[in-house]
Design a protein around this motif. Structure first.
Motif, PDB file in Angstrom:
ATOM      1  N   MET A   1      -8.290   5.547  -6.769  1.00 27.34           N
ATOM      2  CA  MET A   1      -8.005   5.190  -8.135  1.00 27.34           C
ATOM      3  C   MET A   1      -7.697   3.703  -8.194  1.00 27.34           C
ATOM      4  O   MET A   1      -7.205   3.136  -7.230  1.00 27.34           O
ATOM      5  N   ARG A   2      -8.008   3.092  -9.322  1.00 27.38           N
ATOM      6  CA  ARG A   2      -7.697   1.680  -9.543  1.00 27.38           C
ATOM      7  C   ARG A   2      -6.509   1.578 -10.484  1.00 27.38           C
ATOM      8  O   ARG A   2      -6.471   2.253 -11.506  1.00 27.38           O
ATOM      9  N   ILE A   3      -5.584   0.702 -10.138  1.00 28.37           N
ATOM     10  CA  ILE A   3      -4.404   0.463 -10.968  1.00 28.37           C
ATOM     11  C   ILE A   3      -4.302  -1.040 -11.203  1.00 28.37           C
ATOM     12  O   ILE A   3      -4.335  -1.828 -10.251  1.00 28.37           O
ATOM     13  N   ALA A   4      -4.193  -1.437 -12.455  1.00 26.06           N
ATOM     14  CA  ALA A   4      -3.978  -2.835 -12.807  1.00 26.06           C
ATOM     15  C   ALA A   4      -2.546  -2.984 -13.296  1.00 26.06           C
ATOM     16  O   ALA A   4      -2.065  -2.165 -14.092  1.00 26.06           O
ATOM     17  N   LEU A  28       5.396  -4.361   6.082  1.00 29.29           N
ATOM     18  CA  LEU A  28       5.174  -3.997   4.683  1.00 29.29           C
ATOM     19  C   LEU A  28       3.707  -3.719   4.420  1.00 29.29           C
ATOM     20  O   LEU A  28       3.362  -2.721   3.781  1.00 29.29           O
ATOM     21  N   THR A  29       2.823  -4.578   4.907  1.00 32.07           N
ATOM     22  CA  THR A  29       1.396  -4.324   4.683  1.00 32.07           C
ATOM     23  C   THR A  29       0.966  -3.024   5.363  1.00 32.07           C
ATOM     24  O   THR A  29       0.163  -2.275   4.805  1.00 32.07           O
ATOM     25  N   ALA A  30       1.526  -2.736   6.536  1.00 28.31           N
ATOM     26  CA  ALA A  30       1.210  -1.471   7.209  1.00 28.31           C
ATOM     27  C   ALA A  30       1.698  -0.289   6.385  1.00 28.31           C
ATOM     28  O   ALA A  30       0.990   0.722   6.252  1.00 28.31           O
ATOM     29  N   ALA A  31       2.895  -0.400   5.801  1.00 30.52           N
ATOM     30  CA  ALA A  31       3.438   0.688   4.972  1.00 30.52           C
ATOM     31  C   ALA A  31       2.614   0.876   3.703  1.00 30.52           C
ATOM     32  O   ALA A  31       2.385   2.009   3.273  1.00 30.52           O
ATOM     33  N   ILE A  32       2.167  -0.217   3.121  1.00 31.75           N
ATOM     34  CA  ILE A  32       1.333  -0.136   1.920  1.00 31.75           C
ATOM     35  C   ILE A  32       0.027   0.585   2.238  1.00 31.75           C
ATOM     36  O   ILE A  32      -0.391   1.481   1.508  1.00 31.75           O
ATOM     37  N   ARG A  33      -0.584   0.226   3.345  1.00 25.92           N
ATOM     38  CA  ARG A  33      -1.828   0.902   3.748  1.00 25.92           C
ATOM     39  C   ARG A  33      -1.574   2.377   4.066  1.00 25.92           C
ATOM     40  O   ARG A  33      -2.351   3.244   3.675  1.00 25.92           O
ATOM     41  N   ALA A  34      -0.480   2.657   4.770  1.00 25.13           N
ATOM     42  CA  ALA A  34      -0.147   4.045   5.117  1.00 25.13           C
ATOM     43  C   ALA A  34       0.114   4.888   3.873  1.00 25.13           C
ATOM     44  O   ALA A  34      -0.104   6.100   3.890  1.00 25.13           O
ATOM     45  N   ALA A  35       0.554   4.246   2.789  1.00 24.10           N
ATOM     46  CA  ALA A  35       0.812   4.957   1.532  1.00 24.10           C
ATOM     47  C   ALA A  35      -0.461   5.162   0.719  1.00 24.10           C
ATOM     48  O   ALA A  35      -0.409   5.661  -0.404  1.00 24.10           O
ATOM     49  N   GLY A  36      -1.623   4.749   1.282  1.00 24.02           N
ATOM     50  CA  GLY A  36      -2.897   5.048   0.637  1.00 24.02           C
ATOM     51  C   GLY A  36      -3.572   3.902  -0.091  1.00 24.02           C
ATOM     52  O   GLY A  36      -4.541   4.124  -0.812  1.00 24.02           O
ATOM     53  N   SER A  38      -6.027   0.822  -0.255  1.00 19.23           N
ATOM     54  CA  SER A  38      -7.133   0.220   0.491  1.00 19.23           C
ATOM     55  C   SER A  38      -7.282  -1.264   0.163  1.00 19.23           C
ATOM     56  O   SER A  38      -7.807  -2.027   0.979  1.00 19.23           O
ATOM     57  N   SER A  39      -6.821  -1.689  -1.009  1.00 17.23           N
ATOM     58  CA  SER A  39      -6.827  -3.120  -1.345  1.00 17.23           C
ATOM     59  C   SER A  39      -5.801  -3.387  -2.441  1.00 17.23           C
ATOM     60  O   SER A  39      -5.498  -2.511  -3.258  1.00 17.23           O
ATOM     61  N   TRP A  40      -5.281  -4.619  -2.417  1.00 20.03           N
ATOM     62  CA  TRP A  40      -4.324  -5.065  -3.443  1.00 20.03           C
ATOM     63  C   TRP A  40      -4.549  -6.560  -3.608  1.00 20.03           C
ATOM     64  O   TRP A  40      -4.347  -7.331  -2.684  1.00 20.03           O
ATOM     65  N   THR A  41      -5.004  -6.951  -4.768  1.00 17.77           N
ATOM     66  CA  THR A  41      -5.290  -8.352  -5.063  1.00 17.77           C
ATOM     67  C   THR A  41      -4.397  -8.796  -6.208  1.00 17.77           C
ATOM     68  O   THR A  41      -4.187  -8.041  -7.156  1.00 17.77           O
ATOM     69  N   CYS A  47       2.030 -18.508 -15.346  1.00 19.71           N
ATOM     70  CA  CYS A  47       3.098 -17.662 -14.791  1.00 19.71           C
ATOM     71  C   CYS A  47       2.727 -16.186 -14.775  1.00 19.71           C
ATOM     72  O   CYS A  47       3.459 -15.371 -14.212  1.00 19.71           O
ATOM     73  N   GLU A  48       1.622 -15.836 -15.400  1.00 19.01           N
ATOM     74  CA  GLU A  48       1.215 -14.430 -15.501  1.00 19.01           C
ATOM     75  C   GLU A  48       0.502 -14.002 -14.226  1.00 19.01           C
ATOM     76  O   GLU A  48      -0.418 -14.686 -13.757  1.00 19.01           O
ATOM     77  N   LEU A  49       0.931 -12.868 -13.685  1.00 18.78           N
ATOM     78  CA  LEU A  49       0.343 -12.320 -12.468  1.00 18.78           C
ATOM     79  C   LEU A  49      -0.340 -11.006 -12.798  1.00 18.78           C
ATOM     80  O   LEU A  49       0.241 -10.148 -13.481  1.00 18.78           O
ATOM     81  N   PHE A  50      -1.552 -10.845 -12.315  1.00 14.60           N
ATOM     82  CA  PHE A  50      -2.318  -9.626 -12.547  1.00 14.60           C
ATOM     83  C   PHE A  50      -2.703  -9.037 -11.201  1.00 14.60           C
ATOM     84  O   PHE A  50      -3.259  -9.726 -10.355  1.00 14.60           O
ATOM     85  N   HIS A  51      -2.349  -7.790 -11.005  1.00 12.27           N
ATOM     86  CA  HIS A  51      -2.567  -7.093  -9.745  1.00 12.27           C
ATOM     87  C   HIS A  51      -3.647  -6.035  -9.957  1.00 12.27           C
ATOM     88  O   HIS A  51      -3.649  -5.355 -10.980  1.00 12.27           O
ATOM     89  N   LEU A  52      -4.512  -5.880  -8.975  1.00  7.59           N
ATOM     90  CA  LEU A  52      -5.469  -4.768  -8.971  1.00  7.59           C
ATOM     91  C   LEU A  52      -5.327  -4.060  -7.636  1.00  7.59           C
ATOM     92  O   LEU A  52      -5.505  -4.666  -6.575  1.00  7.59           O
ATOM     93  N   LEU A  53      -4.960  -2.788  -7.706  1.00  5.42           N
ATOM     94  CA  LEU A  53      -4.781  -1.958  -6.519  1.00  5.42           C
ATOM     95  C   LEU A  53      -5.856  -0.899  -6.482  1.00  5.42           C
ATOM     96  O   LEU A  53      -6.200  -0.325  -7.515  1.00  5.42           O
ATOM     97  N   GLU A  54      -6.362  -0.635  -5.309  1.00  8.52           N
ATOM     98  CA  GLU A  54      -7.221   0.519  -5.051  1.00  8.52           C
ATOM     99  C   GLU A  54      -6.380   1.418  -4.159  1.00  8.52           C
ATOM    100  O   GLU A  54      -5.991   1.023  -3.051  1.00  8.52           O
ATOM    101  N   CYS A  55      -6.045   2.613  -4.661  1.00  8.15           N
ATOM    102  CA  CYS A  55      -5.191   3.509  -3.883  1.00  8.15           C
ATOM    103  C   CYS A  55      -5.592   4.956  -4.115  1.00  8.15           C
ATOM    104  O   CYS A  55      -6.282   5.270  -5.077  1.00  8.15           O
ATOM    105  N   GLU A  56      -5.124   5.809  -3.211  1.00  9.46           N
ATOM    106  CA  GLU A  56      -5.419   7.235  -3.326  1.00  9.46           C
ATOM    107  C   GLU A  56      -4.626   7.866  -4.470  1.00  9.46           C
ATOM    108  O   GLU A  56      -5.166   8.637  -5.248  1.00  9.46           O
ATOM    109  N   ASP A  57      -3.337   7.533  -4.542  1.00 14.24           N
ATOM    110  CA  ASP A  57      -2.447   8.169  -5.513  1.00 14.24           C
ATOM    111  C   ASP A  57      -1.292   7.205  -5.796  1.00 14.24           C
ATOM    112  O   ASP A  57      -0.439   6.986  -4.931  1.00 14.24           O
ATOM    113  N   TYR A  58      -1.270   6.628  -6.987  1.00  7.64           N
ATOM    114  CA  TYR A  58      -0.281   5.601  -7.307  1.00  7.64           C
ATOM    115  C   TYR A  58       1.147   6.146  -7.290  1.00  7.64           C
ATOM    116  O   TYR A  58       2.054   5.501  -6.785  1.00  7.64           O
ATOM    117  N   SER A  59       1.359   7.344  -7.780  1.00  3.41           N
ATOM    118  CA  SER A  59       2.714   7.900  -7.775  1.00  3.41           C
ATOM    119  C   SER A  59       3.181   8.131  -6.333  1.00  3.41           C
ATOM    120  O   SER A  59       4.342   7.897  -6.008  1.00  3.41           O
TER     121      SER A  59
END
Length: 103
Positions: A1-4, A28-36, A38-41, A47-59
């Motif tokens: 799933m993608r989360i912005a 921390l990066t290992a824990a993030i990967r272990a939590a599912g 695959s990418s976080w940009t 001052c505005e930051l925009f994140h895009l995550l590709e993950c298995e399950d955000y919750s």
């Protein structure tokens, strides 16, 4: 799933924020990967930051990182630099930006 996500760095702490991200703790990066994740940009516009995550399950990601000591320490550091933070609470699951359009 993608989360912005949207966060905001304090205007007087931009350089510190960017420097911190040159040295994200490997635990921390290992824990993030272990939590599912695959990418976080993260992109910055002013001052505005925009994140895009590709993950298995955000919750599951939030639950897995919320009480992890390395993440607590990182979020404490980020809390010094940000006006709007990433929300690791149960309510944070709904904090993603709604998708308006996708090609």
């Amino acid at each position: 799933m993608r989360i912005a996500l949207h966060t905001r760095v304090r205007s007087d702490r931009i350089e510190e924020y960017e420097a911190a991200h040159q040295h994200v703790p490997p635990a921390l990066t290992a824990a993030i990967r272990a939590a599912g994740v695959s990418s976080w940009t993260i992109w910055r516009s002013g001052c505005e930051l925009f994140h895009l995550l590709e993950c298995e399950d955000y919750s599951r990601l939030l639950a897995g990182l919320k009480d992890l000591p390395v993440n607590i320490a990182w979020q404490g550091r980020m809390g010094e630099l940000l006006d709007v933070r990433h929300d690791y609470s149960a309510e944070g699951v709904a904090a993603g930006l709604p998708e308006v359009w996708n090609l």
